[in-house]
Design a protein around this motif. Structure first.
Motif, mmCIF file in Angstrom:
data_model
loop_
_atom_site.group_PDB
_atom_site.id
_atom_site.type_symbol
_atom_site.label_atom_id
_atom_site.label_comp_id
_atom_site.label_asym_id
_atom_site.label_seq_id
_atom_site.Cartn_x
_atom_site.Cartn_y
_atom_site.Cartn_z
ATOM 1 N N PHE A 495 -4.644 -11.575 -9.323
ATOM 2 C CA PHE A 495 -5.865 -11.746 -10.113
ATOM 3 C C PHE A 495 -6.831 -12.695 -9.413
ATOM 4 C CE2 PHE A 495 -8.035 -13.985 -13.722
ATOM 5 C CZ PHE A 495 -8.874 -12.945 -14.066
ATOM 6 N N GLU A 496 -6.311 -13.805 -8.885
ATOM 7 C CA GLU A 496 -7.175 -14.771 -8.201
ATOM 8 C C GLU A 496 -7.867 -14.156 -6.988
ATOM 9 O OE1 GLU A 496 -5.237 -18.337 -7.044
ATOM 10 O OE2 GLU A 496 -4.761 -18.991 -9.076
ATOM 11 N N ARG A 497 -7.126 -13.433 -6.198
ATOM 12 C CA ARG A 497 -7.663 -12.917 -4.933
ATOM 13 C C ARG A 497 -8.667 -11.785 -5.148
ATOM 14 N NH1 ARG A 497 -2.440 -12.480 -0.816
ATOM 15 N NH2 ARG A 497 -1.766 -14.662 -0.968
ATOM 16 N N GLN A 498 -8.485 -11.005 -6.202
ATOM 17 C CA GLN A 498 -9.363 -9.852 -6.459
ATOM 18 C C GLN A 498 -9.471 -8.965 -5.212
ATOM 19 O OE1 GLN A 498 -11.210 -8.940 -9.528
ATOM 20 N NE2 GLN A 498 -9.519 -10.258 -10.218
ATOM 21 N N ASP A 499 -8.336 -8.741 -4.571
ATOM 22 C CA ASP A 499 -8.278 -7.953 -3.342
ATOM 23 C C ASP A 499 -8.087 -6.476 -3.699
ATOM 24 O OD1 ASP A 499 -7.817 -6.835 -0.879
ATOM 25 O OD2 ASP A 499 -6.199 -8.206 -0.302
ATOM 26 N N ARG A 500 -9.048 -5.636 -3.294
ATOM 27 C CA ARG A 500 -8.977 -4.219 -3.620
ATOM 28 C C ARG A 500 -7.793 -3.527 -2.943
ATOM 29 N NH1 ARG A 500 -12.414 -3.879 -7.738
ATOM 30 N NH2 ARG A 500 -12.797 -1.653 -7.354
ATOM 31 N N ALA A 501 -7.230 -4.192 -1.956
ATOM 32 C CA ALA A 501 -6.063 -3.605 -1.288
ATOM 33 C C ALA A 501 -4.859 -3.523 -2.220
ATOM 34 C CB ALA A 501 -5.709 -4.421 -0.042
ATOM 35 N N ALA A 502 -4.933 -4.203 -3.352
ATOM 36 C CA ALA A 502 -3.808 -4.181 -4.288
ATOM 37 C C ALA A 502 -3.803 -2.921 -5.155
ATOM 38 C CB ALA A 502 -3.855 -5.416 -5.186
ATOM 39 N N ILE A 503 -4.922 -2.202 -5.206
ATOM 40 C CA ILE A 503 -5.058 -1.125 -6.190
ATOM 41 C C ILE A 503 -4.041 -0.017 -5.973
ATOM 42 C CG2 ILE A 503 -6.614 0.630 -7.114
ATOM 43 C CD1 ILE A 503 -8.949 -1.280 -6.396
ATOM 44 N N ASP A 504 -3.943 0.508 -4.785
ATOM 45 C CA ASP A 504 -3.025 1.621 -4.541
ATOM 46 C C ASP A 504 -1.570 1.200 -4.729
ATOM 47 O OD1 ASP A 504 -5.080 3.373 -4.106
ATOM 48 O OD2 ASP A 504 -5.041 3.198 -1.919
ATOM 49 N N PRO A 505 -1.141 0.066 -4.162
ATOM 50 C CA PRO A 505 0.246 -0.357 -4.419
ATOM 51 C C PRO A 505 0.539 -0.561 -5.910
ATOM 52 C CG PRO A 505 -0.665 -1.591 -2.574
ATOM 53 C CD PRO A 505 -1.803 -0.819 -3.182
#
Length: 1014
Positions: A495-505
């Motif tokens: 949540f803190e990072r808001q990294d879009r790379a997390a979406i698919d995983p």
């Protein structure tokens, strides 16, 4: 001789010795030096020898992780993403110098609290490095991480602290909120905890306050009373939520939040405030469920001897005539008095049967309680895991467990404040407190690992986290971790990072993970990244795990107005096999735009779960404005309406009445008029009585619909009232039937019902019926009522007299005639209870106030020290327990329960089993000496001019429930309250000495002291 028996004998000898000291003290009460001689200081146990003082069950053991000087006064702790511990140290407990010890005032202790970081640099499993991260904090009690810094609760403020230059000390210090009241050091906000929804939750306790942003002193304050709160770390939004206990705040894996109060070990937050606020006409008595048995009679099994001062205090109180302090942890031993730090264990280091269990500190008893949580519909039942023994206890009086942490190693870490005395300074008489050092131990503190008999295969207890440098993909993988710390820390960092790379995983986890918890975290993490789709929620709604389905309903909630597809799917889970899923569905449907499909779904849930009061409340909160449709439909099912559906029908009718929309009332009455059959009248009576109750809250009445012959239901109402008049005086009817009839008459025309009600105020009638008649009469606003009540006063029994006095003093127009009756001797002055007397003496009308002052000038209760001294003979008179039981029945059962006798209004008298006769004598004759906030009498003025009193038994967002003598309860909608104030005195009045003689007191004490210990 066994070790346990030897220990019991040793403890018994110590208690006997202390008792002898107490007797000696009584003989030398006027010699201050005597107290000093028999109050020895208790010596601390060195940290390296402390482990020998503990007794644990099931093969568990404690391992020392840190002690003074590395740490002092720990009350809260969290581990950051790299395994560094941040410890909150409440060094300013209970005050900073005896000059700051001022009872019942705003506190001015110096801000000497700290946040400290601890590290294990050599990997041996013990901390060896300690750094002060932040200091000069006032009453710090909670901590939560956010973007490299921490939020800290430190009354009167909430701070955000951060180290930006790498020196280990906070150089950013932002005041986020301020205005929390600095009053009671044991009633402060505490224990910040992250929720699944990416909000930070806090136990608000009961000090309250008026909360403003720290940088906006002129902002409109948000009032905080006895509630909890949550904050949004992104935008600093502050929200008041259900709760309000003392010290403790913990989530289970699925978002269920638990808190604890001093004598309420495990409380579950069932109904969220935001849901209840949707329907201001819904009178819900409570939003929080006592999952565990609560009250003054919860036994605990300590192995440490009671502190000498505590036992001596029990014997000393009889001679202590000066100090008035609130009742708190005053029981010497044997009962719960200080539940603290409830934590749900959620690690992978313990045997499977411990997962999800609650661990609760009993600080005064030097022990830790262990409860198992079992689902019970939408809430839980907590049961002791062990009988007649505690999971963890110490022989060391200094051991003060206050809190726990689900640690990275999969175990619970125990925070030991390690103090010689932990009691609140307001709870200890001044003369005894003068010989105690309540700050003793400020330089000490311990942290332990609660280790299992053996770790699971492959479990690395010393594995050091490095999630701060983990990739986003690695963080998503940690959502599969069986240890909650790893899952939830990864959840926060995603949540803190808001990294879009997390979406698919995350989507892959949602679709493919075999672990429900991982799928649940994936849903909420996608929501936190603002990428959660309707399809994701749909997948959650059809998940194999009911807990995932429950959370999917919650996540769908904000989309129900805009997504017909999601609404259809949520409507389908109204028939879910799981009670919690149905409960959440009932709550969430209230956020959608109402349509017939929603009403039908809510009705299905209501029918299926009608016996569960929580689900009924959930349905009613969502029906706001549509109650009539459901009620009319339910009335068509006579089996349901006359069976277990009767309470729901009554609630629906009352809400319709309170809303007071004439077209809705007419539609309901028309539906009732069409009902036929043998059950029709009983259903109509139940419904119309509840409707009348609601209309009265709206300052309307059934009379309008009875008088108008053009009203379709006028004939029905007339018939019901005619029948009620007959049933009320019918000796062959049951008392319950007669009381229900009397209640209905209270919503009719006074002139038509007064003769019936007058007949019932007669000592030959059942007591409960007389009381109901007085209450019903009192509800009318008519000048004749005063005369009716006064005319019958002399022939009435004490309980009914008390009710009459309450009725006469509840309305301003009746007070003058009441004072006339007092002046003429028609009513004895002693009949006016202290709280009513105080209201008269403080009346805003100068004439009434002056008359009251003159009346009561010579009838004030004698000074309590004189009364106590005069009744000391009761401690030595020959006494008879059977006679004492008769006194108890006559004088005490209106407010106190003991076994199956009496009413549960005041404190449960089971606690007196561990008190001396002298101590009981003091509390009976001087009930305001030590008053728990739970038993303070409150004064409520309603919007129709009525004044009522009682203790606040429960309160929610929309209502409060008052409890009075004889166990009577009254729930009042907040919208009907004009004014509410605390009387500052106990519900129990002074002046019992005017009712019982010293001999009767001796008999009463003999009965109470002679009760079996178990």
């Amino acid at each position: 001789m066994t070790r346990s028996r030897s220990k019991l004998i040793t403890c018994g000898l110590l208690l006997a010795a202390v008792s002898l000291c107490g007797s000696r003290l009584l003989l030398n009460a006027d010699k201050p030096q005597a107290l000093a001689e028999i109050l020895p200081r208790i010596q601390p146990t060195p940290a390296n020898k402390a482990l020998k003082t503990f007794r644990l069950l099931n093969g568990f053991r404690l391992e020392l992780l840190a002690s003074e000087p590395l740490v002092t006064d720990p009350v809260a702790m969290q581990y950051d993403e790299n395994g560094k511990a941040y410890v909150v140290e409440m060094s300013d407990y209970p005050y900073t110098g005896t000059d700051k010890d001022v009872a019942w005032q705003e506190q001015t202790s110096l801000p000497i609290g700290r946040v400290r970081t601890l590290e294990d640099t050599d990997g041996d499993g013990r901390f060896d490095k300690s750094v002060i991260f932040a200091e000069d904090l006032s009453w710090p009690t909670g901590i939560a991480f956010w973007k490299g810094g921490v939020f800290v609760t430190a009354t009167p403020d909430v701070w955000y602290l951060k180290d930006t230059d790498g020196d280990g000390k906070a150089d950013v210090r932002r005041k986020v909120f301020t205005g929390f009241r600095k009053f009671n050091v044991q009633a402060v906000m505490n224990n910040l905890a992250w929720g699944l929804d990416h909000k930070i939750y806090a136990a608000g306790s009961s000090n309250g306050g008026n909360i403003r942003p720290g940088d906006e002193p002129s902002a409109q304050p948000i009032p905080l009373r006895r509630n909890d709160f949550r904050l949004d770390p992104v935008n600093d939004a502050f929200e008041v939520i259900s709760g309000g206990a003392r010290f403790g705040n913990s989530f289970d894996d699925f978002g269920n939040r638990f808190i604890c109060n001093i004598r309420n070990p495990a409380q579950h937050i069932v109904l969220q405030r935001r849901y209840l606020e949707r329907n201001p006409f819904l009178a819900v008595q409570q939003a929080v469920n006592d999952a565990a048995i609560a009250g003054d009679a919860i036994e605990v099994f300590r192995i440490s001897p009671p502190e000498p001062w505590r036992v001596i205090n029990a014997g000393r109180l009889a001679a202590d005539t000066n100090r008035k302090s609130p009742r708190s942890e005053s029981v010497a031993t044997g009962f719960v008095t200080s539940s603290s730090g409830i934590t749900i264990y959620r690690g992978a280091a313990y045997p499977e049967e411990f997962y999800g269990n609650a661990f609760i500190a009993e600080v005064a008893g030097n022990l830790v309680m262990h409860y198992r949580l079992n689902e019970a519909g939408p809430t839980f039942i907590a049961e002791r895991a062990n009988q007649d023994v505690e999971f963890l206890a110490s022989t060391d009086n200094w051991f003060r467990p206050v809190n726990f942490v689900n640690a990275p190693d999969g175990t619970l870490h125990v925070l030991d404040m390690y103090r010689e005395t932990i009691e609140h300074p307001w709870s200890i008489p001044d003369d005894i407190k003068a010989h105690l050092d309540l700050e003793s131990g400020r330089d000490r503190g311990r942290i332990y690992r609660l280790a299992p008999p053996k770790y699971p295969p492959g479990h690395d207890v010393n594995r050091r986290p490095q999630l701060g440098t983990a990739t986003t993909t690695q963080l998503v993988a940690e959502l599969e971790n069986p240890n909650s710390w790893w899952r939830e820390t990864a959840h926060r960092l995603i949540f803190e990072r808001q990294d879009r790379a997390a979406i698919d995983p995350l989507r892959n986890t949602l679709k493919e993970s075999e672990k429900p918890l991982a799928r649940l975290h994936a849903l909420w993490s996608l929501n936190g990244l603002e990428t959660l789709t309707d399809d994701d929620i749909t997948q959650g709604l059809t998940d194999a795990s009911p807990r995932v389905r429950e959370q999917a309903v919650l996540l769908a909630e904000n989309r129900l107005k805009t997504s017909p597809k999601l609404l259809t799917q949520v409507l389908a889970v109204a028939d879910d096999d799981d009670a919690r899923v149905r409960f959440q569905t009932a709550l969430s449907l209230g956020e959608a735009e109402t349509n017939p499909h929603i009403i039908v779904a809510l009705e299905r849930i209501a029918r299926r779960d009608v016996e569960d009061p929580w689900t009924r409340a959930a349905v009613l909160s969502s029906l706001s404005g549509q109650e009539n449709t459901v009620l009319v439909d339910l009335l068509g099912d006579s089996d349901f309406a006359t069976g277990n559906g009767a309470p729901l029908i009554a609630q629906l009718a009352e809400i319709i009445g309170a809303r007071n929309r004439p077209e809705e009332v007419r539609r309901l009455l028309a539906a009732l008029s069409q009902e036929t059959g043998s059950a029709a009248d009983s259903v109509s009576l139940n419904t119309v009585t509840s409707l009348g109750s609601g209309l009265k809250r709206a300052r309307a009445g059934l009379g309008d619909y009875r008088k108008d012959k053009n009203e379709p239901a006028s004939e029905l109402i007339a018939r019901l009232f005619d029948d009620a008049e007959k049933i009320a005086i019918l000796d062959d009817a049951t008392v319950e039937q007669r009381i229900q009839a009397v209640r209905l008459l209270g919503y009719g025309d006074f002139e038509q019902v007064k003769l019936v009600l007058e007949q019932l105020i007669d000592p030959r009638q059942p007591l409960s019926l007389q009381m109901a008649a007085v209450q019903t009469l009192s509800g009318f606003v008519d000048p004749q009522i005063t005369g009716i009540l006064l005319e019958r006063f002399k022939q009435l029994t004490p309980s009914v007299r008390n009710e009459v006095v309450g009725a006469l003093s509840s309305r301003s127009e009746r007070i003058g005639p009441l004072l006339d009756a007092l002046e003429q001797g028609h009513i004895p002055l002693a009949q006016i209870p202290p709280i009513r007397r105080g209201l008269l003496l403080r009346n805003r009308d100068a004439e009434i106030k002056a008359r009251a002052e003159k009346l009561f000038a010579n009838d004030k209760p004698s000074p309590r020290n004189e009364v106590i001294a005069a009744y000391q003979t009761a401690l030595s008179l020959p006494a008879d327990s059977k006679r004492g039981e008769a006194v108890f029945r006559g004088q005490c059962t209106t407010c106190h329960r003991l076994g199956d006798q009496g009413h549960d209004v005041g404190m449960n008298l089971a606690t007196i089993k561990n008190r001396t006769a002298g101590e009981i004598l003091v509390h009976v004759l001087d009930p305001n000496r030590e008053v728990s906030p739970n038993f303070l009498d409150y004064i409520v003025v309603t919007d129709d001019g009525r004044t009522t009193t009682g203790i606040i038994a429960n309160e929610t967002a929309t209502s409060i429930t008052l409890r009075r003598a004889e166990g009577q309860q009254e729930t009042i909608l907040r919208q009907n309250i004009d004014e509410i104030t605390s009387s500052g005195v106990s519900l129990m009045p002074e002046g019992l000495e005017k009712k019982i003689s010293p001999q009767q007191m001796a008999d009463l004490l003999e009965f109470l002291v002679g009760l079996p210990k178990k």
